[in-house]
Structure formats: C-alpha cells, structure tokens
Write a protein that holds these residues in place. Structure first.
Motif, short mmCIF file in Angstrom:
data_model
loop_
_atom_site.label_atom_id
_atom_site.label_comp_id
_atom_site.label_asym_id
_atom_site.label_seq_id
_atom_site.Cartn_x
_atom_site.Cartn_y
_atom_site.Cartn_z
N ALA A 214 -4.98 -10.42 -2.96
CA ALA A 214 -4.78 -9.24 -3.81
C ALA A 214 -4.00 -8.19 -3.04
O ALA A 214 -4.03 -8.16 -1.81
N ILE A 215 -3.30 -7.37 -3.77
CA ILE A 215 -2.67 -6.20 -3.17
C ILE A 215 -3.62 -5.03 -3.46
O ILE A 215 -3.96 -4.78 -4.63
N ALA A 216 -4.10 -4.40 -2.41
CA ALA A 216 -5.18 -3.42 -2.54
C ALA A 216 -4.82 -2.27 -3.47
O ALA A 216 -3.68 -1.81 -3.54
N GLY A 217 -5.84 -1.77 -4.16
CA GLY A 217 -5.71 -0.53 -4.90
C GLY A 217 -5.88 0.63 -3.93
O GLY A 217 -6.43 0.47 -2.84
N ALA A 218 -5.38 1.79 -4.30
CA ALA A 218 -5.44 2.93 -3.39
C ALA A 218 -5.78 4.21 -4.15
O ALA A 218 -5.28 4.44 -5.25
N SER A 219 -6.65 5.02 -3.55
CA SER A 219 -6.90 6.38 -4.06
C SER A 219 -6.40 7.34 -3.01
O SER A 219 -6.68 7.16 -1.82
N ARG A 220 -5.68 8.34 -3.46
CA ARG A 220 -5.23 9.39 -2.52
C ARG A 220 -5.79 10.72 -2.96
O ARG A 220 -5.71 11.07 -4.14
N LEU A 221 -6.35 11.44 -2.02
CA LEU A 221 -6.93 12.74 -2.31
C LEU A 221 -6.24 13.82 -1.49
O LEU A 221 -5.79 13.56 -0.37
N LEU A 222 -6.19 15.01 -2.06
CA LEU A 222 -5.77 16.18 -1.30
C LEU A 222 -6.98 17.11 -1.28
O LEU A 222 -7.46 17.52 -2.34
N GLU A 354 -7.76 -16.20 3.99
CA GLU A 354 -7.42 -15.34 2.85
C GLU A 354 -7.61 -13.88 3.25
O GLU A 354 -8.57 -13.55 3.94
N LEU A 355 -6.71 -13.04 2.80
CA LEU A 355 -6.83 -11.61 3.10
C LEU A 355 -6.15 -10.80 2.02
O LEU A 355 -5.29 -11.31 1.30
N ALA A 356 -6.60 -9.56 1.88
CA ALA A 356 -5.95 -8.65 0.93
C ALA A 356 -4.84 -7.90 1.65
O ALA A 356 -4.91 -7.67 2.85
N SER A 357 -3.81 -7.54 0.90
CA SER A 357 -2.75 -6.71 1.48
C SER A 357 -3.12 -5.25 1.30
O SER A 357 -3.31 -4.79 0.18
N GLY A 358 -3.22 -4.52 2.40
CA GLY A 358 -3.51 -3.10 2.29
C GLY A 358 -2.30 -2.30 1.84
O GLY A 358 -2.43 -1.27 1.18
N ALA A 359 -1.11 -2.80 2.17
CA ALA A 359 0.12 -2.10 1.80
C ALA A 359 0.58 -2.56 0.42
O ALA A 359 0.29 -3.67 -0.01
N GLY A 360 1.32 -1.71 -0.27
CA GLY A 360 1.89 -2.06 -1.57
C GLY A 360 3.11 -2.95 -1.38
O GLY A 360 3.72 -2.97 -0.31
N HIS A 361 3.44 -3.71 -2.40
CA HIS A 361 4.60 -4.61 -2.34
C HIS A 361 5.23 -4.72 -3.72
O HIS A 361 4.63 -4.34 -4.72
N ASP A 362 6.46 -5.29 -3.75
CA ASP A 362 7.17 -5.46 -5.02
C ASP A 362 6.38 -6.30 -6.02
O ASP A 362 6.55 -6.18 -7.23
N GLY A 363 5.50 -7.16 -5.50
CA GLY A 363 4.70 -8.01 -6.38
C GLY A 363 3.85 -7.22 -7.36
O GLY A 363 3.52 -7.71 -8.44
N ILE A 364 3.51 -5.97 -7.01
CA ILE A 364 2.72 -5.14 -7.95
C ILE A 364 3.48 -5.03 -9.27
O ILE A 364 2.92 -5.22 -10.34
N ALA A 365 4.76 -4.71 -9.18
CA ALA A 365 5.58 -4.57 -10.40
C ALA A 365 5.78 -5.92 -11.07
O ALA A 365 5.63 -6.06 -12.29
N ILE A 366 6.11 -6.93 -10.27
CA ILE A 366 6.45 -8.24 -10.85
C ILE A 366 5.24 -8.89 -11.51
O ILE A 366 5.38 -9.71 -12.41
N SER A 367 4.02 -8.50 -11.09
CA SER A 367 2.82 -9.11 -11.67
C SER A 367 2.72 -8.84 -13.17
O SER A 367 1.97 -9.52 -13.87
N SER A 368 3.46 -7.86 -13.67
CA SER A 368 3.39 -7.59 -15.11
C SER A 368 4.24 -8.56 -15.93
O SER A 368 4.12 -8.62 -17.15
N ILE A 369 5.10 -9.35 -15.26
CA ILE A 369 5.90 -10.32 -16.02
C ILE A 369 5.71 -11.76 -15.55
O ILE A 369 6.15 -12.69 -16.22
#
Ligand SMILES: [Zn+2]
Length: 417
Positions: A214-222, A354-369
């Motif tokens: 999986a490509i990890a989800g992320a929450s960012r707070l200020l 097996e491991l999750a990706s902590g960083a975002g990747h292009d696959g996030i977008a491509i997973s919708s198609i």
C-alpha cells in the motif's frame, strides 16, 4: 557512449543510462530537474531517443509525460503500463524515479533484442511532475493521465513567481489540451513501478527487492501554541507560560505515540516567536506529518495525538490550536499485482518481504484507472532525495529480472484482460 555496458537491457546498461540522465540538470554540480524545466525537457528527449532505438513509438503526451509503446501481438488488447518519473527534487539523486523508467526500458530492450512480443503492448511512462516541489504539490503528470486534473492547477505559482500554466506552455504543453492526456477511457490493464525504497527496511532485512502492499495515507497538521512572551530574566519559572516548552512536549508526544502504534509521525517545520535569546517564547507553530498504510490506525493515532496536545496545553497553561492541512487515504496495491510480484520473487528464489510505501507515488493517481503495484529496490542507508542516493548493481539486475517476469505473469493471470 556506453562502452562499459555488458549487454543491452542489463543492469550495467541501466546504470550507464542513469549516469547519462544525471547530467541533465538545471543546477550544475547537482541533480535538479524540476517539473516542466529545461533539464527535464532534455532528459525526456534523450529518453525518447532510447525508446525509439528499442523499437518503441514514443511521444510527449498532452500533459508533458513521456509515453513509449512497444506493440503487442494483439494491438487491441489493453496495454501494461510500466514507469516512474524523471523529475527530481532540488539537489536530488540519480535513482529516485529514473531507475523505474530505465529499468522498464531495459525490459523492452531485452524483448526487442530477442525479437519477442508479448500478447499485449507494453507502454512506458515517465511522469512529468511527481515530486511536487516546484508548485507546492503535484499539478499534472499522473493525475492528468488518470483523467483527474487537480483543480486550480493553472494558478499555482513556483518560487520564481512563474504560474504553472505558463511553465507548461514554455514546456510545449497547451494548458487547454491537458485533458487529452487522460487514459480513463483507454486504461492500461495494470500499472507496475519499480522504485527505490526511500527507507532502510530492505537493507536491514538484507533483501534486494520488496513488495509494496500500500501507499501510506498521510495526515498533516499545523499546530499553533500560544503562551505568554516575557523577559527571560524577570518571569519566575513557576509563572511561565512558555510556548516552546509546551511545543517540545508535543514533539515528544508525537514521537512516542507514533512509535507505540508502529506508524510514522514527524514534526518538521517549527517556528518560534519572538525569535530572540532573551525573551520567553510566546508563540510556536509547528507541522506534524503522520503516515500509515492503515487508515483506521492513522485516525486512532491522530485522535491520541490531539488528546495528548490538549493535556499538555492545560498542564502548561497555554492555548493550542490544530489545523488539519491535508488528509489523504492510503492506497492499497491491487491484490492481482501484489500476488504476481510475490509469485515472481518466489520463482526467483527471493524472500517475500512486504512493506508499505511511506512516500507518495504516481501509482496513487493511476490506481483510479487501473490495478497498481510497486516493487521496491534496496537503497544504501535508506537515503533518497539526496546526492548520496545509491543502489547496488546486483539489486538492479534483480529488479529488471523481476519486472520482466511480472510482465509475463500479469499477462497470464490478470483478470482485467
Ligand atoms: Zn520517486
């Protein structure tokens, strides 16, 4: 030009091309190829030349991505999409992104040299805008290919005041034509990306390759902590409402709670006001970045962190406000691709890690198609986004081999065909 290469499509062949791409930079002495920059344009032109030499058709699509195609025996079947990105961060490394593109090219080079075609076409994409450093977030690239163009992308401005729509125009992309890059109506049957891990797990486990689940989800707070400024010499300790002391406890809480949950929590940017040696800090702002491959776990951790912040604020007598600046869900890799990679690693006699990706990747977008999957490749010290990025040539050989086998395997097993 590549005198040292052992044979076309080998790891040495890939390493030589990655060295060649590293020469395309907008900052001499460093590797800096930002989205839609002159150096990316030059790197793309070089890549297109290599693609054509390997028997592919190659073009820049309507969003500035390089797309090459190695035709299959049945041209009407959906293609398999391989690739990664050629843009980099400022002063980046030569493997993040480029490795996935050139390794995919090596797979095609091997097929072409053997005179072989698979039943389906292999397409290789080099996304234009993965790192998101130029416009404070990804503006096009894989999102355009997925038919999901981010709203307001044209008005985003880079550090030099250049608007995104002017940057793409200078790159030869017509902003009005960007939607034509969409492959939503003609999607690939799967997308597979080889990428350096950007972390230390594979090295620690002594594994050359890993399967991304999986490509990890992320929450960012200020977070803003409001205390009471005052002269450092005159306010007794017992009466202080020191914003930095409270914020420091918050930083420790993020670290402790994230460790307890097996998630990743980081306090990054931190600003203290007033910025003076003889004044009690009255106001502190800091960012928190929380990541997990499991969305439910991330939500629980987020709630625990906020509860801890509130308790610290009360105990220290300071005000505390939390703003959630972004919140993205984890993107699981498709079981059909994860299994294909797992089968291939087993066939190669490699462990299944097996491991999750902590960083975002292009696959996030491509997973919708399309179903997506990623193979991670060990990088020295887990270092990425840095000139010190390094990979082993033996691991690259394994990566190319695995990618080629995954192509064949997906052709046999994919239910999407
Ligand atoms: Zn990358």
């Amino acid at each position: 030009m590549f005198a040292s290469e052992a044979y076309p499509g080998s790891a040495g062949w890939v390493m030589a091309r990655l060295d060649a791409l590293a020469a395309f930079t907008d900052e001499p002495g460093r590797i800096t190829r930002l989205a839609f920059s002159p150096s990316l344009d030059s790197a793309n032109a070089e890549l297109i030349g290599w693609m054509r030499a390997a028997g592919m058709t190659a073009r820049i699509d309507a969003a500035g991505n390089v797309v090459g195609r190695y035709e299959g025996l049945q041209p009407d079947r959906p293609a398999l999409l391989l690739g990664s990105h050629l843009d980099t961060v400022r002063n980046g490394g030569r493997y993040d992104g480029a490795l996935g593109v050139v390794a995919a090219l090596a797979v095609v080079e091997r097929l072409a040299k053997a005179g072989e075609r698979l039943p389906f076409a292999i397409e290789i994409v080099a996304f234009a805008d993965e790192e998101g450093v130029r416009f404070g977030g990804t503006v096009l690239g894989s999102w355009a290919l997925a038919g999901r163009i981010p709203e307001g992308w044209r008005e985003r401005v880079d550090g030099d005041g250049v608007r995104a729509e002017d940057a793409v125009r200078a790159f030869g992309v017509d902003p009005d034509e960007v939607p034509a890059a969409s492959r939503a109506a003609d999607p690939p049957f799967a997308y597979v990306e080889l990428h350096i891990e950007q972390g230390p797990i594979l090295e620690q486990e002594n594994c050359g390759l890993g399967i991304v689940t999986a490509i990890a989800g992320a929450s960012r707070l200020l977070v803003t902590v409001a205390g009471q400024a005052g002269h450092a010499g005159t306010v007794p300790m017992a009466l202080r409402r020191d914003a930095l002391v409270a914020a420091s406890e918050c930083v420790l809480a993020v670290d402790r709670l994230s460790r307890d949950k097996g998630a990743v929590g980081t306090v990054g940017h931190l600003r203290v006001e007033p910025d003076a040696v003889n004044v009690i800090p009255g106001r502190v702002r800091f960012s928190v970045d929380i990541r997990s491959g499991d969305d439910a776990e991330r939500k629980i951790l987020l709630a625990e962190i906020r509860k801890a912040f509130d308790a610290i604020a009360v105990a220290r007598g300071v005000g505390l406000a939390v703003e959630i600046t972004s919140d993205t869900s984890a993107v699981p890799c498709a079981p059909v691709v994860v299994e294909a990679i797992g089968d291939v690693l087993a066939d190669m006699g490699l462990p299944r890690l097996e491991l999750a990706s902590g960083a975002g990747h292009d696959g996030i977008a491509i997973s919708s198609i399309a179903p997506i999957g990623m193979i991670f490749l060990r990088c020295v010290g887990g270092v990425s986004h840095d000139p010190a990025e390094a990979v082993g040539v033996d691991d690259v050989a394994l990566g190319i081999e695995a990618l080629e086998r995954v192509c064949r395997r997906l052709g046999e097993t994919s239910t999407c065909l």
